[in-house]
Design an enzyme around this catalytic site. Structure first.
Site, PDB file in Angstrom:
ATOM      1  N   LYS A   9     -54.623  97.272  32.194  1.00  0.00           N
ATOM      2  CA  LYS A   9     -54.603  97.889  30.867  1.00  0.00           C
ATOM      3  C   LYS A   9     -53.814  99.205  30.843  1.00  0.00           C
ATOM      4  CE  LYS A   9     -58.918  95.865  29.190  1.00  0.00           C
ATOM      5  NZ  LYS A   9     -60.257  96.190  28.648  1.00  0.00           N
ATOM      6  N   PHE A  57     -65.685  97.434  17.487  1.00  0.00           N
ATOM      7  CA  PHE A  57     -64.695  98.058  18.370  1.00  0.00           C
ATOM      8  C   PHE A  57     -63.301  97.445  18.249  1.00  0.00           C
ATOM      9  CE2 PHE A  57     -66.913  94.786  20.881  1.00  0.00           C
ATOM     10  CZ  PHE A  57     -65.836  94.012  21.306  1.00  0.00           C
ATOM     11  N   ARG A  85     -63.430  88.178  38.007  1.00  0.00           N
ATOM     12  CA  ARG A  85     -64.421  88.972  37.282  1.00  0.00           C
ATOM     13  C   ARG A  85     -65.263  89.803  38.269  1.00  0.00           C
ATOM     14  NH1 ARG A  85     -64.074  88.659  32.246  1.00  0.00           N
ATOM     15  NH2 ARG A  85     -66.146  89.467  31.820  1.00  0.00           N
ATOM     16  N   THR A  91     -68.056  95.628  33.004  1.00  0.00           N
ATOM     17  CA  THR A  91     -67.236  96.181  31.925  1.00  0.00           C
ATOM     18  C   THR A  91     -67.373  97.695  31.851  1.00  0.00           C
ATOM     19  OG1 THR A  91     -67.466  94.119  30.686  1.00  0.00           O
ATOM     20  CG2 THR A  91     -66.786  96.063  29.440  1.00  0.00           C
ATOM     21  N   ARG A 102     -62.862  98.366  38.465  1.00  0.00           N
ATOM     22  CA  ARG A 102     -63.340  99.273  37.417  1.00  0.00           C
ATOM     23  C   ARG A 102     -64.077 100.477  37.993  1.00  0.00           C
ATOM     24  NH1 ARG A 102     -64.851  94.350  33.337  1.00  0.00           N
ATOM     25  NH2 ARG A 102     -62.828  94.266  32.273  1.00  0.00           N
ATOM     26  N   ASN A 112     -61.149 100.736  30.643  1.00  0.00           N
ATOM     27  CA  ASN A 112     -61.740 100.229  31.883  1.00  0.00           C
ATOM     28  C   ASN A 112     -60.751  99.515  32.805  1.00  0.00           C
ATOM     29  OD1 ASN A 112     -61.469  97.787  30.572  1.00  0.00           O
ATOM     30  ND2 ASN A 112     -63.658  97.368  30.435  1.00  0.00           N
ATOM     31  N   HIS A 115     -58.621  93.537  32.457  1.00  0.00           N
ATOM     32  CA  HIS A 115     -59.172  92.465  31.627  1.00  0.00           C
ATOM     33  C   HIS A 115     -59.073  91.180  32.421  1.00  0.00           C
ATOM     34  CE1 HIS A 115     -59.676  89.622  28.274  1.00  0.00           C
ATOM     35  NE2 HIS A 115     -58.693  88.954  28.862  1.00  0.00           N
TER      36      HIS A 115
END
Length: 138
Positions: A9, A57, A85, A91, A102, A112, A115
């Site tokens: 991100k 959001f 994941r 998250t 993260r 964070n 994705h």
């Protein structure tokens, strides 16, 4: 072999963390079968995150994801979706396990750093959203 979709991100790209995150991905045994750096338009971000359209959001998420470049990737290995994941971590980075992306690199729950697809059906939408079949090697 299973494929999953991943994004580094804007918050992580802006801070020059892409290389460190890619290294963690490769060290975890993933093959990167597609990768490119792009700057999402607002419309592209809205289309990608359409499932969250009614969530409070949504607007902030789309603004964040379109503010600066991201790195999109298609990752491949056995159990790729679950393993990616796990490597990303929770998250909310405050709840993420040590050693996860993260926990190490995220700023907060909104920024964070990464994705990932959460299910095979999600990966089946997300991968072709950014890659055509000629761009995936492996």
């Amino acid at each position: 072999m299973e494929r999953t979709f991943a994004i580094i991100k804007p918050d992580a790209v802006e801070r020059g963390l892409s290389g460190k995150i890619i290294t963690k991905i490769e060290e975890a045994g993933f093959a990167i079968v597609g990768m490119k750096k792009i700057h999402l338009s607002r419309a592209q971000a809205e289309g990608f995150y359409y499932v969250h359209k009614e969530r409070p959001f949504f607007n902030d998420l789309c603004s964040f994801m379109s503010r600066s470049p991201v790195i999109v990737m298609c990752l491949q290995k056995e159990n790729a979706i679950a393993d990616w994941r796990t490597l990303m971590g929770a998250t909310n980075p405050a709840n993420a396990e040590p050693g996860t992306i993260r926990k190490e690199f995220a700023k907060n729950i909104e920024e964070n750093s990464s994705h990932g697809s959460d299910a095979p059906e999600t990966a089946a939408f997300e991968i072709p959203y950014f890659f055509n079949s000629f761009e995936l090697v492996g």
